[in-house]
Design a protein around this motif. Structure first.
Motif, PDB file in Angstrom:
ATOM      1  N   ARG A 162     -20.023 -41.231 -25.156  1.00  0.00           N
ATOM      2  CA  ARG A 162     -20.733 -40.335 -26.082  1.00  0.00           C
ATOM      3  C   ARG A 162     -22.053 -39.865 -25.479  1.00  0.00           C
ATOM      4  NH1 ARG A 162     -24.683 -40.145 -29.917  1.00  0.00           N
ATOM      5  NH2 ARG A 162     -25.391 -42.263 -29.459  1.00  0.00           N
ATOM      6  N   LEU A 163     -22.796 -40.792 -24.877  1.00  0.00           N
ATOM      7  CA  LEU A 163     -24.090 -40.448 -24.288  1.00  0.00           C
ATOM      8  C   LEU A 163     -23.918 -39.535 -23.077  1.00  0.00           C
ATOM      9  CD1 LEU A 163     -25.748 -43.948 -24.589  1.00  0.00           C
ATOM     10  CD2 LEU A 163     -26.514 -41.872 -25.757  1.00  0.00           C
ATOM     11  N   LEU A 164     -22.922 -39.825 -22.257  1.00  0.00           N
ATOM     12  CA  LEU A 164     -22.681 -38.978 -21.086  1.00  0.00           C
ATOM     13  C   LEU A 164     -22.240 -37.587 -21.505  1.00  0.00           C
ATOM     14  CD1 LEU A 164     -20.955 -41.629 -18.808  1.00  0.00           C
ATOM     15  CD2 LEU A 164     -23.230 -40.637 -18.478  1.00  0.00           C
ATOM     16  N   ASP A 165     -21.432 -37.496 -22.558  1.00  0.00           N
ATOM     17  CA  ASP A 165     -21.053 -36.183 -23.079  1.00  0.00           C
ATOM     18  C   ASP A 165     -22.262 -35.433 -23.625  1.00  0.00           C
ATOM     19  OD1 ASP A 165     -18.403 -36.600 -22.445  1.00  0.00           O
ATOM     20  OD2 ASP A 165     -17.831 -37.252 -24.470  1.00  0.00           O
ATOM     21  N   MET A 166     -23.247 -36.168 -24.120  1.00  0.00           N
ATOM     22  CA  MET A 166     -24.481 -35.573 -24.626  1.00  0.00           C
ATOM     23  C   MET A 166     -25.319 -35.007 -23.483  1.00  0.00           C
ATOM     24  SD  MET A 166     -27.507 -37.399 -26.869  1.00  0.00           S
ATOM     25  CE  MET A 166     -26.336 -38.192 -27.976  1.00  0.00           C
ATOM     26  N   GLY A 167     -25.097 -35.536 -22.265  1.00  0.00           N
ATOM     27  CA  GLY A 167     -25.819 -35.028 -21.113  1.00  0.00           C
ATOM     28  C   GLY A 167     -26.859 -35.957 -20.524  1.00  0.00           C
ATOM     29  N   VAL A 168     -26.865 -37.251 -20.945  1.00  0.00           N
ATOM     30  CA  VAL A 168     -27.835 -38.173 -20.340  1.00  0.00           C
ATOM     31  C   VAL A 168     -27.505 -38.345 -18.863  1.00  0.00           C
ATOM     32  CG1 VAL A 168     -28.126 -39.350 -22.547  1.00  0.00           C
ATOM     33  CG2 VAL A 168     -26.627 -40.349 -20.806  1.00  0.00           C
ATOM     34  N   ASP A 169     -28.503 -38.712 -18.103  1.00  0.00           N
ATOM     35  CA  ASP A 169     -28.395 -38.707 -16.641  1.00  0.00           C
ATOM     36  C   ASP A 169     -28.191 -40.084 -16.031  1.00  0.00           C
ATOM     37  OD1 ASP A 169     -29.281 -35.796 -16.488  1.00  0.00           O
ATOM     38  OD2 ASP A 169     -30.935 -36.738 -17.578  1.00  0.00           O
ATOM     39  N   GLY A 170     -28.266 -41.133 -16.852  1.00  0.00           N
ATOM     40  CA  GLY A 170     -28.049 -42.478 -16.356  1.00  0.00           C
ATOM     41  C   GLY A 170     -27.908 -43.449 -17.502  1.00  0.00           C
ATOM     42  N   ILE A 171     -27.176 -44.537 -17.241  1.00  0.00           N
ATOM     43  CA  ILE A 171     -26.972 -45.580 -18.246  1.00  0.00           C
ATOM     44  C   ILE A 171     -27.230 -46.930 -17.611  1.00  0.00           C
ATOM     45  CG2 ILE A 171     -25.219 -46.785 -19.623  1.00  0.00           C
ATOM     46  CD1 ILE A 171     -24.007 -44.121 -20.295  1.00  0.00           C
ATOM     47  N   MET A 172     -27.964 -47.783 -18.323  1.00  0.00           N
ATOM     48  CA  MET A 172     -28.186 -49.158 -17.908  1.00  0.00           C
ATOM     49  C   MET A 172     -27.329 -50.066 -18.774  1.00  0.00           C
ATOM     50  SD  MET A 172     -32.301 -49.261 -17.311  1.00  0.00           S
ATOM     51  CE  MET A 172     -33.110 -47.965 -16.335  1.00  0.00           C
ATOM     52  N   THR A 173     -26.715 -51.077 -18.155  1.00  0.00           N
ATOM     53  CA  THR A 173     -25.778 -51.918 -18.888  1.00  0.00           C
ATOM     54  C   THR A 173     -25.895 -53.366 -18.471  1.00  0.00           C
ATOM     55  OG1 THR A 173     -23.451 -52.136 -19.549  1.00  0.00           O
ATOM     56  CG2 THR A 173     -23.891 -51.715 -17.220  1.00  0.00           C
ATOM     57  N   ASP A 174     -25.477 -54.257 -19.386  1.00  0.00           N
ATOM     58  CA  ASP A 174     -25.273 -55.665 -19.069  1.00  0.00           C
ATOM     59  C   ASP A 174     -23.807 -55.951 -18.778  1.00  0.00           C
ATOM     60  OD1 ASP A 174     -27.889 -56.655 -19.246  1.00  0.00           O
ATOM     61  OD2 ASP A 174     -27.768 -56.886 -21.420  1.00  0.00           O
ATOM     62  N   ASP A 175     -22.934 -54.972 -19.018  1.00  0.00           N
ATOM     63  CA  ASP A 175     -21.495 -55.138 -18.793  1.00  0.00           C
ATOM     64  C   ASP A 175     -21.089 -54.279 -17.598  1.00  0.00           C
ATOM     65  OD1 ASP A 175     -18.715 -55.237 -18.851  1.00  0.00           O
ATOM     66  OD2 ASP A 175     -18.634 -55.343 -21.041  1.00  0.00           O
TER      67      ASP A 175
END
Length: 297
Positions: free
Chosen positions: A262-275
């Protein structure tokens, strides 16, 4: 899903070129969303070399880490102010020398029920920032400066190793980021602190980005949670305003694959994860994985 070339464009409008942000410069990740392993994305071994190497082996190019200063001025990769939560040590990190901290080990509880009495299992040692920087020469480090003393030590290490293109200075405290900029020999990337982020969230809808232009030009990305308490932050208009100002938007900490999409479709440029596995699979589905350079045989 049939994988496409990782060189395929991901977004229509260009990024501001920042050497640390490989999606902003020509190469394999140009215009692609970036994947960050939060503290190594291995919660039982957070901020350790074992977690970092596992993330790199999975294909992560970016590690989000935290650093604190020991009593004798060594920059140690550790999140909490005190040792008690995740190690067999006690007390503040800043009250211990590196020699003392080097003997501390992370702990895990093996009982089926964590409330059961069970001896914790000793695990990984703590890591000096400089050692991680040298051990993983192709890795980029998103460095959260957890105390004011960390600033000068961070700048000195980055200058000594010429690692300006491999680090981003992050802190909730905007003053620390400003001090890094004054101390390093060459510019390093940075993200906005809480004050800058709050101004973007609250002034942006009122047309306040113009008045913020000079402040925004001093950093390269907004690294933010989806919401802060009850205040939503990452929404389409916020992403759009950041992009118009030349800023990337990186969101933390996201572990649900549907939310990642959902966030990537929104156009965010990076994601931080624990998984790590979940984000790797999402990026693979989007044909931007692995993000490390291919190994030559």
């Amino acid at each position: 899903m049939k994988e496409q070339s990782a060189q395929a464009p991901y977004r229509a409008h260009p990024y501001r070129e920042v050497p640390y942000l490989l999606n902003s410069v020509p190469g394999r990740l140009h215009n692609a969303p970036l994947a960050f392993a939060h503290r190594g994305a291995d919660p039982e071994r957070e901020n350790t070399m074992a977690a970092f190497r596992r993330a790199v082996d999975l294909g992560f190019r970016y590690l989000e880490i935290d650093v604190r200063t020991s009593a004798d001025g060594v920059l140690v990769i550790f999140h909490d102010e005190t040792l008690d939560r995740v190690t067999n040590g006690t007390g503040k990190v800043s009250d211990h020398t590196w020699e003392q901290l080097s003997r501390v080990r992370l702990t895990t509880v093996t009982a089926a029920n964590p409330s059961d009495d069970a001896a914790p299992v000793l695990g990984e040692p703590l890591v000096r920032f400089e050692d991680a920087l040298q051990a993983l020469p192709e890795t980029h480090f998103n460095v959260d400066l957890k105390d004011s003393e960390a600033v000068k030590h961070f700048a000195e290490i980055v200058d000594r190793h010429g690692a300006h293109h491999r680090v981003l200075a992050a802190s909730f405290n905007d003053a620390r980021r400003h001090r890094v900029g004054r101390l390093v020999a060459r510019r390093v990337a940075s993200s906005g602190g809480w004050v800058s982020t709050a101004l973007m969230v609250f002034l942006g809808p009122l047309g306040g980005f113009g008045r913020l232009s000079q402040r925004l030009a001093r950093f390269d990305c907004a690294q933010v949670p989806i919401r802060q308490t009850r205040v939503p932050i990452v929404r389409p208009k916020f992403v759009e305003r950041c992009h118009r100002a030349g800023l990337q938007v990186h969101v933390w900490v996201i572990d649900d694959p549907a939310e990642m999409h959902r966030l990537l479709d929104m156009g965010v440029d990076g994601i931080m994860t624990d998984d790590a596995e979940a984000l790797a699979e999402v990026m693979r589905e989007r044909s931007v994985w692995p993000q490390t350079e291919p190994v030559e045989h």
